[in-house]
Design a protein around this motif. Structure first.
Motif, short mmCIF file in Angstrom:
data_model
loop_
_atom_site.label_atom_id
_atom_site.label_comp_id
_atom_site.label_asym_id
_atom_site.label_seq_id
_atom_site.Cartn_x
_atom_site.Cartn_y
_atom_site.Cartn_z
N LEU A 101 -8.60 -11.11 -10.92
CA LEU A 101 -7.97 -10.22 -11.89
C LEU A 101 -8.22 -8.76 -11.55
N LEU A 102 -9.48 -8.41 -11.27
CA LEU A 102 -9.81 -7.03 -10.93
C LEU A 102 -9.10 -6.59 -9.66
N GLY A 103 -9.11 -7.44 -8.64
CA GLY A 103 -8.47 -7.08 -7.38
C GLY A 103 -6.97 -6.86 -7.54
N LEU A 104 -6.31 -7.72 -8.33
CA LEU A 104 -4.87 -7.57 -8.53
C LEU A 104 -4.56 -6.29 -9.29
N LEU A 105 -5.34 -5.99 -10.32
CA LEU A 105 -5.10 -4.77 -11.10
C LEU A 105 -5.31 -3.52 -10.24
N VAL A 106 -6.33 -3.53 -9.42
CA VAL A 106 -6.59 -2.36 -8.56
C VAL A 106 -5.47 -2.21 -7.53
N ALA A 107 -5.02 -3.33 -6.96
CA ALA A 107 -3.93 -3.27 -5.98
C ALA A 107 -2.66 -2.73 -6.61
N LEU A 108 -2.35 -3.18 -7.84
CA LEU A 108 -1.16 -2.67 -8.52
C LEU A 108 -1.30 -1.19 -8.85
N ALA A 109 -2.52 -0.78 -9.24
CA ALA A 109 -2.75 0.64 -9.55
C ALA A 109 -2.56 1.51 -8.32
N ARG A 110 -2.99 1.01 -7.16
CA ARG A 110 -2.83 1.79 -5.93
C ARG A 110 -1.37 1.88 -5.49
N GLY A 111 -0.54 0.98 -6.02
CA GLY A 111 0.87 1.01 -5.66
C GLY A 111 1.73 1.84 -6.59
N LEU A 112 1.14 2.42 -7.63
CA LEU A 112 1.92 3.26 -8.54
C LEU A 112 2.34 4.56 -7.85
N ASN A 114 4.53 6.91 -9.55
CA ASN A 114 4.85 7.93 -10.54
C ASN A 114 3.73 8.97 -10.59
N PRO A 115 4.06 10.26 -10.50
CA PRO A 115 3.00 11.30 -10.54
C PRO A 115 2.16 11.24 -11.81
N LEU A 116 2.74 10.69 -12.88
CA LEU A 116 1.99 10.58 -14.13
C LEU A 116 0.75 9.71 -13.97
N PHE A 117 0.82 8.73 -13.06
CA PHE A 117 -0.29 7.79 -12.88
C PHE A 117 -1.20 8.17 -11.71
N PHE A 118 -1.12 9.43 -11.26
CA PHE A 118 -1.96 9.83 -10.13
C PHE A 118 -3.45 9.65 -10.42
N PRO A 119 -3.97 10.01 -11.62
CA PRO A 119 -5.41 9.79 -11.85
C PRO A 119 -5.80 8.31 -11.72
N LEU A 120 -4.94 7.41 -12.20
CA LEU A 120 -5.26 5.99 -12.10
C LEU A 120 -5.25 5.53 -10.65
N ARG A 121 -4.26 6.04 -9.87
CA ARG A 121 -4.19 5.68 -8.46
C ARG A 121 -5.39 6.23 -7.70
N ALA A 122 -5.79 7.45 -8.03
CA ALA A 122 -6.96 8.04 -7.37
C ALA A 122 -8.23 7.28 -7.71
N LEU A 123 -8.34 6.84 -8.97
CA LEU A 123 -9.52 6.08 -9.38
C LEU A 123 -9.58 4.73 -8.65
N ALA A 124 -8.43 4.08 -8.51
CA ALA A 124 -8.39 2.80 -7.80
C ALA A 124 -8.76 2.99 -6.33
N THR A 125 -8.28 4.06 -5.71
CA THR A 125 -8.61 4.34 -4.32
C THR A 125 -10.10 4.63 -4.15
N ALA A 126 -10.65 5.41 -5.07
CA ALA A 126 -12.08 5.71 -5.00
C ALA A 126 -12.91 4.45 -5.19
N TYR A 127 -12.47 3.57 -6.08
CA TYR A 127 -13.21 2.32 -6.30
C TYR A 127 -13.27 1.49 -5.03
N THR A 128 -12.14 1.30 -4.37
CA THR A 128 -12.14 0.48 -3.16
C THR A 128 -12.94 1.13 -2.05
N ASP A 129 -12.86 2.44 -1.92
CA ASP A 129 -13.61 3.13 -0.87
C ASP A 129 -15.12 3.03 -1.09
N VAL A 130 -15.54 3.23 -2.34
CA VAL A 130 -16.98 3.26 -2.63
C VAL A 130 -17.58 1.87 -2.56
N PHE A 131 -16.96 0.90 -3.21
CA PHE A 131 -17.58 -0.41 -3.32
C PHE A 131 -17.42 -1.25 -2.06
#
Length: 295
Positions: A101-112, A114-131
């Motif tokens: 579930l977590l992996g699918l949600l993060v993958a979908l967030a990284r695929g957004l 829309n500029p409105l969702f840039f913070p969510l996309r950046a957070l998903a990218t940071a999560y995958t890079d850090v962990f």
């Protein structure tokens, strides 16, 4: 080539049988298969015999046999190790769906896009890079000892739960990249065709892209879960009585390492069938992609 049988089939239709040339070709293939299997078996037995001979004839074999292959130590430790292994299995069974579930949600967030969702996309990218960058055992230490130290309301204090949470965070980052690769592997024409039929972009993703992507990433996901099952032993550093911890306790009492062998055999017994099942799925997917392959 096939030839019609004498007398024909009922209703006037000719019955077709294999020609002598085709039957001979099949007999040659069977003989070649038997010969290949015999050679493979003989060479494998010879290799095992040579390796066993080298190990048994080594100068330190008697000491190794006493330390790692003591049958009385094995039978004495196995019940406790097996009881601890059930905790490993429980952690695995609970962590696996959460990781998916977590992996699918993060993958979908990284695929957004829309500029409105840039913070969510950046957070998903940071999560995958850090962990993905933190070693799993270090993350187990950080979560297992760091979260309770914060003394926050509602934070669990069970070492098994905290260790499982660390595994979810670590493997969720890897699984997110697997899902993202699967989604990116679907040709854009699939989504364009879905949009031309009147589906919205989320509907096209849900009903057209995701089903194909998930089917493609099943083998690598099973490989990740085989690794996850082994890494459940890392929660031993937090103290729960799982298989590795039980083996450590018995070894500390007798100064014999045979209990570790018992724990290793239990993990192998669970991961090897999963690995063979992964190979089967990968081979079936390859056959489907081949020209003329089945659906």
């Amino acid at each position: 080539m096939k030839a019609p049988a004498e007398g024909g089939a009922p209703g006037g239709a000719a019955a077709w049988v294999k020609s002598e040339r085709q039957r001979e070709r099949e007999r040659r293939r069977r003989r070649a298969g038997v010969r290949s299997a015999s050679l493979a078996t003989a060479s494998s037995l010879l290799f095992v015999a040579v390796v066993a001979g080298i190990v048994v004839s080594s100068p330190g074999w008697s000491r190794v046999q006493e330390t790692f292959f003591d049958w009385s130590e094995f039978t004495g430790a196995l019940p406790d190790v097996l009881r601890g292994f059930w905790l490993n299995v429980q952690v695995f069974l609970i962590a696996e769906p959460l990781i998916l579930l977590l992996g699918l949600l993060v993958a979908l967030a990284r695929g957004l896009r829309n500029p409105l969702f840039f913070p969510l996309r950046a957070l998903a990218t940071a999560y995958t890079d850090v962990f993905r960058g933190i070693p799993t055992i270090l993350l187990v230490y950080l979560v297992g000892f760091g979260l309770p130290a914060l003394q926050l309301q509602g934070v669990p204090d069970s070492p098994a739960v905290l260790g499982g949470l660390a595994l979810v965070l670590s493997y969720g980052a890897y699984v997110a990249e697997v899902f993202r690769a699967g989604i990116d592997s679907i040709h854009p024409s699939q989504q364009a065709a879905a949009r031309s039929l009147g589906l919205s972009r989320p509907q096209a993703l849900r009903f057209v892209v995701l089903p194909q992507a998930v089917r493609r990433v099943v083998p690598p996901l099973l490989n990740d879960f085989a690794s996850l099952q082994k890494d459940t032993a890392l929660i031993a550093v937090l103290g729960p009585l799982e298989a590795l911890r039980q083996a450590q306790i018995h070894s500390a009492e007798t100064f014999n390492y045979t209990p570790y062998l018992a724990a290793a055999m239990l993990f192998v017994a669970l991961t090897v069938p999963m690995a063979r099942f992964t190979d089967h799925l990968a081979a079936r997917a390859e056959r489907r992609r081949a020209p003329g392959g089945g659906s």
